[in-house]
Design a protein around this motif. Sequence first.
Motif, short mmCIF file in Angstrom:
data_model
loop_
_atom_site.label_atom_id
_atom_site.label_comp_id
_atom_site.label_asym_id
_atom_site.label_seq_id
_atom_site.Cartn_x
_atom_site.Cartn_y
_atom_site.Cartn_z
N GLY A 89 -9.40 -14.04 4.25
CA GLY A 89 -9.32 -12.59 4.09
C GLY A 89 -8.56 -11.94 5.23
O GLY A 89 -7.84 -10.95 5.03
N LEU A 92 -4.75 -12.49 4.84
CA LEU A 92 -4.17 -11.69 3.76
C LEU A 92 -3.79 -10.28 4.19
O LEU A 92 -2.83 -9.70 3.70
CB LEU A 92 -5.15 -11.61 2.59
N VAL A 93 -4.55 -9.72 5.12
CA VAL A 93 -4.24 -8.36 5.58
C VAL A 93 -2.89 -8.35 6.29
O VAL A 93 -2.02 -7.51 6.01
CB VAL A 93 -5.35 -7.83 6.52
N GLY A 94 -2.68 -9.30 7.19
CA GLY A 94 -1.42 -9.35 7.92
C GLY A 94 -0.24 -9.71 7.03
O GLY A 94 0.83 -9.12 7.12
N SER A 96 0.03 -9.26 3.78
CA SER A 96 0.33 -8.15 2.87
C SER A 96 1.15 -7.08 3.60
O SER A 96 2.12 -6.56 3.06
CB SER A 96 -0.96 -7.52 2.34
N ALA A 97 0.75 -6.75 4.82
CA ALA A 97 1.48 -5.74 5.59
C ALA A 97 2.89 -6.22 5.89
O ALA A 97 3.87 -5.48 5.74
CB ALA A 97 0.73 -5.42 6.88
N GLY B 41 -2.63 -11.35 -3.45
CA GLY B 41 -1.73 -11.36 -2.30
C GLY B 41 -0.36 -11.90 -2.65
O GLY B 41 0.64 -11.50 -2.05
N THR B 45 3.50 -7.65 -4.04
CA THR B 45 4.85 -7.21 -3.62
C THR B 45 5.94 -7.64 -4.61
O THR B 45 6.82 -6.84 -4.91
CB THR B 45 5.22 -7.64 -2.19
N THR B 75 -11.51 -8.66 -0.69
CA THR B 75 -10.28 -9.36 -0.30
C THR B 75 -9.10 -8.85 -1.12
O THR B 75 -8.05 -8.54 -0.57
CB THR B 75 -10.46 -10.87 -0.45
N ARG B 78 -8.20 -5.17 -0.18
CA ARG B 78 -7.44 -5.01 1.07
C ARG B 78 -5.97 -5.37 0.93
O ARG B 78 -5.15 -4.88 1.69
CB ARG B 78 -8.09 -5.84 2.20
N VAL B 79 -5.65 -6.25 -0.03
CA VAL B 79 -4.23 -6.56 -0.27
C VAL B 79 -3.50 -5.28 -0.63
O VAL B 79 -2.44 -4.96 -0.09
CB VAL B 79 -4.08 -7.61 -1.39
N SER B 82 -3.54 -2.72 2.52
CA SER B 82 -2.67 -3.13 3.62
C SER B 82 -1.20 -2.96 3.23
O SER B 82 -0.36 -2.50 4.02
CB SER B 82 -2.96 -4.59 4.00
N THR B 83 -0.90 -3.33 1.97
CA THR B 83 0.47 -3.15 1.46
C THR B 83 0.85 -1.67 1.46
O THR B 83 1.94 -1.30 1.90
CB THR B 83 0.57 -3.73 0.03
N ALA B 86 1.46 -0.16 5.03
CA ALA B 86 2.72 -0.61 5.65
C ALA B 86 3.94 -0.05 4.90
O ALA B 86 4.91 0.36 5.52
CB ALA B 86 2.77 -2.14 5.67
N LEU B 87 3.83 -0.03 3.59
CA LEU B 87 4.95 0.46 2.78
C LEU B 87 5.22 1.93 3.08
O LEU B 87 6.36 2.34 3.34
CB LEU B 87 4.57 0.28 1.30
#
Lengths: 344, 225
Positions: A89, A92-94, A96-97, B41, B45, B75, B78-79, B82-83, B86-87
Motif C-alpha cells: 500500500g 502504491l502511493v508513491g 501513483s504520484a 495502480g 494512469t 489501497t 489511495r491510488v 495520490s494520482t 499529483a496531477l
Amino acid sequence: MSDLPLIMGIETSCDETGVALVRGCELLGDAVASSVDQHVRFGGVVPEVASRAHLEAMTPTVHRALEQAGAKLSDVDAIAVTAGPGLAGALLVGVSAAKAYAMALGRPLYGVNHLVGHVAVDQLEHGPLPKPSIALLVSGGHTSLLLVNDLATEVVSLGDTVDDAAGEAYDKVARLLDLPYPGGPPIDRAAQQGDPRSIRFPRGKWGDGTYDFSFSGLKTAVARHVEETDRRGEPLVVADIAAAFQESVVDVLTRKAVDACVEHGVSTLVISGGVAANSALRALAEQRCQEAGVELRVPRPRLCTDNGAMIAALGAEVVAAELPASALDLATDTSLPVESPLAV
Amino acid sequence: MLLLAFDTATPAVTAAIGESDPDGAFTLRASAGSVDARRHGELLTPTIARLTEESGIALTDLDHVAVGVGPGPYTGLRVGLSTAHALADALGVPCHGVTTLDALAFATGRTEPFVAMTDARRKEVFWARYDDHLTRVGEVAVDRPAELDTGDLPLVGDGARMYADVLGAAADPVGPLHPDAAAMAELALLRLCRGEELPAPNPLYLRRPDAVEPGARKKVRQWVK
Ligand SMILES: [Zn+2]
C-alpha cells in the motif's frame, strides 16, 4: 554539470515519504516526511498508518524538495520512483504520484529498486562507485550482501537474511529490554556501557560457507536469557545484553562482508541502510576493512535511511545508462529482486 | 470548463472528461473504465492517457480535476487520490473531492428516496440515504448489512447486490453497481457551475487502522552491573 538531466526521486516503500532532486552525483534538494512517531506505540511499522501518512505528505514533500533545489516542477527531466521491494500500500502511493507527475509533465518515468538505491546514494557523498564494489545493506527491512558490477544494469545478490532483517532483530530485542522503538539507537547507546563478553549469544550462520544471515536464533537466545533471568528474580543487566547482542550481529555482518570482498577481489565495501549508522558496526567494519586492504564507504546517516535521494541517485544512473523508461502501467512489486535495478 | 474525473474506491477504475458550457450544459467528452479490484495502480494512469488520446484533449487543457474520496477499500482509494493530488499539482489546476456514494447515487437519476451501498469488505457495506439522486441525508457510514436500517427504501449499488439475502431486498437490477466517472464529472461540474464548494480531496476512511499496542513488560531492569 548543468547539462546532466535533473532527476526527481520519490520513495514511499516503508514509513518515510522521501523526495529528492539530483543531477549526476550532486544532491540539490532532499525532503523527508517520516511517520515513525505514529508507529512508536505499536512497536513496529503499521502498514496502513504508513500508507495514510504517505498520501498526506506526498505533494508537500515534493514542493519542499523543489524549494531546496531552487527548481520548478517543469525543470524536472525524469522521474524515478521506488517500484519495490516494500509495503504494497505504501509503494502504491508513491508510484501513483510519480506516474501522474510523469504523465502531466510529459517526462519519462523509471520504476527503480529500493535496495539498489541504498547503494547508489553513496555516489552523492563519495562520488562514482568503483566497479565492481561489494555492498552490505542493513536496515529494519533488509540484510543483503551484493556484488555491484554496475548500479543500473548488473547487481548480483551474494546473500540475504533467511529470517529477520538485522534492524528487525534490534527492534525485537529492544522490546525485550523495554527499550523504545526503533531499537537500533537505544541498543547502540546501551551497548556502549556494557561488556560484550559478559554473555555469549549465538552467531547465526557463522562460518557456514554462505553469505546468508540469520538473526532469529539470536533473538530467541536473548529472549531465553531474559526469561531465565526473570524467573530467577534477578535483575537484567540491559547494557551487557545489548552489548553482547550487538557484538553477535556486527561480528557476522562485517566478517561476511569483508570475506566477500576478498573472495571477489573487490577493493571497495559500501555499507548502507538504517543500521549503517550503528557505531559498533562502523568500528568493526573499519577495523576489518583496514586489515583486508579494503576501502570502506559509509554514506552520512541522513543518506543511509530511506529517502528520495537514493531513488534519484539510482534514477540518474539508469538515465545515464540509457535504459528504456517504464510504462504507465508499471506495477509495484513488494518483493522486487535486487538483480533488477529497474523494474519492468 | 473542462474537468477530468476519476474514481478508484470500488472494484471499478473509472475515468471521464466532461465539459460544461457557460450556461452549465454538460457534455461528456470521453469516458473509460474497467473492473479489476486488484490492479487499480496499473490501470488508472493508462486509462487517463487513453481518454486524452481519444478525445483529443491535452491534460494541459483541463481546468479542474475531481476524484472520488471514497469511502472504499483503502489501497485502491489511495491510488486515485495520490494520482489526483499529483496531477492537479503538476497541471496547476484545482483538485476537488466527490464522495463516491454521491456519484453512484447521482447516476441513478432517482427522484424518490433510496439507499446507496458499496462493498466495504469484512462483511460490511459503506452506505448512505438519499432523498433523490442529488440529495444525501446525513453522513456516509460503514456497517454490517444485517444491522443497518434501510427503512424499506429501494437499494442501489454493489453492496446491496452482495447482501440482498441479509438485507431482505434485492438491489435495483437496472441501477448502477459501481460509480461511473461520467456521472462524477457531471455532478462535479453541476456543483461548480452552481457556485457550490466541493469537498477537499481527502480520503473518507471511516475506520481506524488495525493495529494493536503491545502490552508493556514490567520486570526488574538494571542498566549496568
Ligand atoms: Zn530501505
